[in-house]
Design an enzyme around this catalytic site. Structure first.
Site, PDB file in Angstrom:
ATOM      1  N   ASP A 200       0.856  -1.201   0.077  1.00 42.64           N
ATOM      2  CA  ASP A 200       0.074  -0.089  -0.018  1.00 42.64           C
ATOM      3  C   ASP A 200       1.000   1.286   0.008  1.00 42.64           C
ATOM      4  O   ASP A 200       1.556   1.604   0.984  1.00 42.64           O
ATOM      5  CB  ASP A 200      -0.924  -0.051   1.067  1.00 42.64           C
ATOM      6  CG  ASP A 200      -1.891   1.262   1.253  1.00 42.64           C
ATOM      7  OD1 ASP A 200      -1.960   1.800   0.081  1.00 42.64           O
ATOM      8  OD2 ASP A 200      -2.678   1.442   2.321  1.00 42.64           O
TER       9      ASP A 200
ATOM     10  N   HIS B 196      -3.787  -1.918  -1.229  1.00 43.52           N
ATOM     11  CA  HIS B 196      -4.684  -1.243   0.003  1.00 43.52           C
ATOM     12  C   HIS B 196      -5.749  -1.857   0.429  1.00 43.52           C
ATOM     13  O   HIS B 196      -5.959  -1.721   1.684  1.00 43.52           O
ATOM     14  CB  HIS B 196      -4.851   0.515  -0.698  1.00 43.52           C
ATOM     15  CG  HIS B 196      -5.439   1.348   0.151  1.00 43.52           C
ATOM     16  ND1 HIS B 196      -5.103   1.588   1.233  1.00 43.52           N
ATOM     17  CD2 HIS B 196      -6.727   1.503   0.266  1.00 43.52           C
ATOM     18  CE1 HIS B 196      -5.708   2.408   1.998  1.00 43.52           C
ATOM     19  NE2 HIS B 196      -7.134   2.620   1.255  1.00 43.52           N
TER      20      HIS B 196
END
Length: 299
Positions: free
Chosen positions: A246, A275
């Site tokens: 992420d 993410h």
């Protein structure tokens, strides 16, 4: 305030989302939807989604945690999922989202909560826990933080904020795919689009990036600083579960592990994924939640 409500027919036959709907008014004329699975007398596990997803994000995590004996509640934030959607970007603020969420917790009279949060679920959930600490027994954060505006934001976030504010095109399914390593099916992409039959339903999703405190003096900077002062004395279990892919939150877990006493000695783990680690590593994420609650269940 003009309120929109997505037709329930758009949520028919969603893949891997068999959960019965539940609704609660969190303000006059404003209805919040939530999933409520598992035994009603089980310890509550509240799973908070972020931007621009909804409770569908937790569809692979809800069943195993509920099967382990816990009451799993996954609300759709106002403006998302099956919840009502104020039609104007100006209808949304950080404090309003918190008030709506606090109303939901208080009306259900939840206590001994295990908070599971990611993305904006963390910005809201960590504030909520800091402002109502008596209701929370532990916190598990994945790919999320509580920014105060005192540190520079990643360039990728600035680009995302500009896109959300100015792009005439806001493809929710594709946005979720960009934050997910695995390839989502057409049905899954459609499920993420289901809450938004037209652009006017997307005001809440467009608003969120502009509400993040990004510099000193931003709205809610002081409130988040106050929440941090509570978290810096937080001795209840605090577990981080970030992914390795992420670009927005990577490294944020170290800050929390260092500053929050309840994080010391906890089984922090890094999972594989982007993410949206609920899409990339849902079984491992669910196992972390179950393991964290195992001692309480045995007692």
């Amino acid at each position: 305030m003009r309120i929109l409500r997505t037709d329930e027919a758009r949520f028919a036959d969603l893949p891997d989302y068999p959960f019965a709907p539940h609704h609660l008014n969190v303000a006059p004329g404003l209805r919040m939807h939530y999933v409520d699975e598992g035994p009603r007398d089980g310890s509550p596990v509240v799973m908070l989604h972020g931007e621009p997803s909804w409770s569908y994000l937790y569809r692979y995590m809800i069943p195993p945690v509920a099967s382990a004996g816990h009451r799993v509640l996954a609300p759709d934030l106002i403006g998302f999922g099956k919840s009502d959607k104020p039609a104007s970007v100006e209808d949304y603020s950080y404090s309003r989202h918190l008030a709506w969420l606090a109303s939901w917790v208080e009306r259900l009279d939840l206590s001994n909560i295990t908070l599971v949060c990611q993305n904006w679920g963390s910005l809201l959930g960590l504030r909520l826990a800091a402002e109502h600490p008596q209701r929370f027994s532990r916190i598990i954060v994945g790919n999320g933080m509580l920014p105060t505006g005192d540190t520079p934001v990643p360039t990728v976030f600035s680009v995302w904020k500009a896109f959300a504010s100015h792009s005439p095109w806001f493809p929710v399914g594709r946005i979720v795919q960009l934050g997910t390593d695995r390839t989502l099916s057409k049905a899954e992409l459609a499920a993420y689009e289901a809450p938004f039959p037209s652009s006017e339903f997307k005001a809440g999703a467009r608003a969120f990036p502009t509400l993040v405190p990004t510099e000193p003096g931003s709205p809610d900077s002081l409130a988040n600083q106050a929440a941090w002062r509570v978290l810096e004395k937080w001795k209840k279990p605090f577990i981080t579960c970030f992914s390795n892919g992420d670009p927005i939150t990577r490294g944020g877990e170290r800050t929390m592990q260092r500053r929050i006493p309840g994080a010391h000695g906890q089984p922090h783990i890094t999972l594989r994924g982007g993410h949206f680690l609920q899409e990339d590593s849902p079984e491992d994420f669910a196992r972390i939640v179950i393991d964290a609650l195992r001692s309480e269940l045995a007692a």
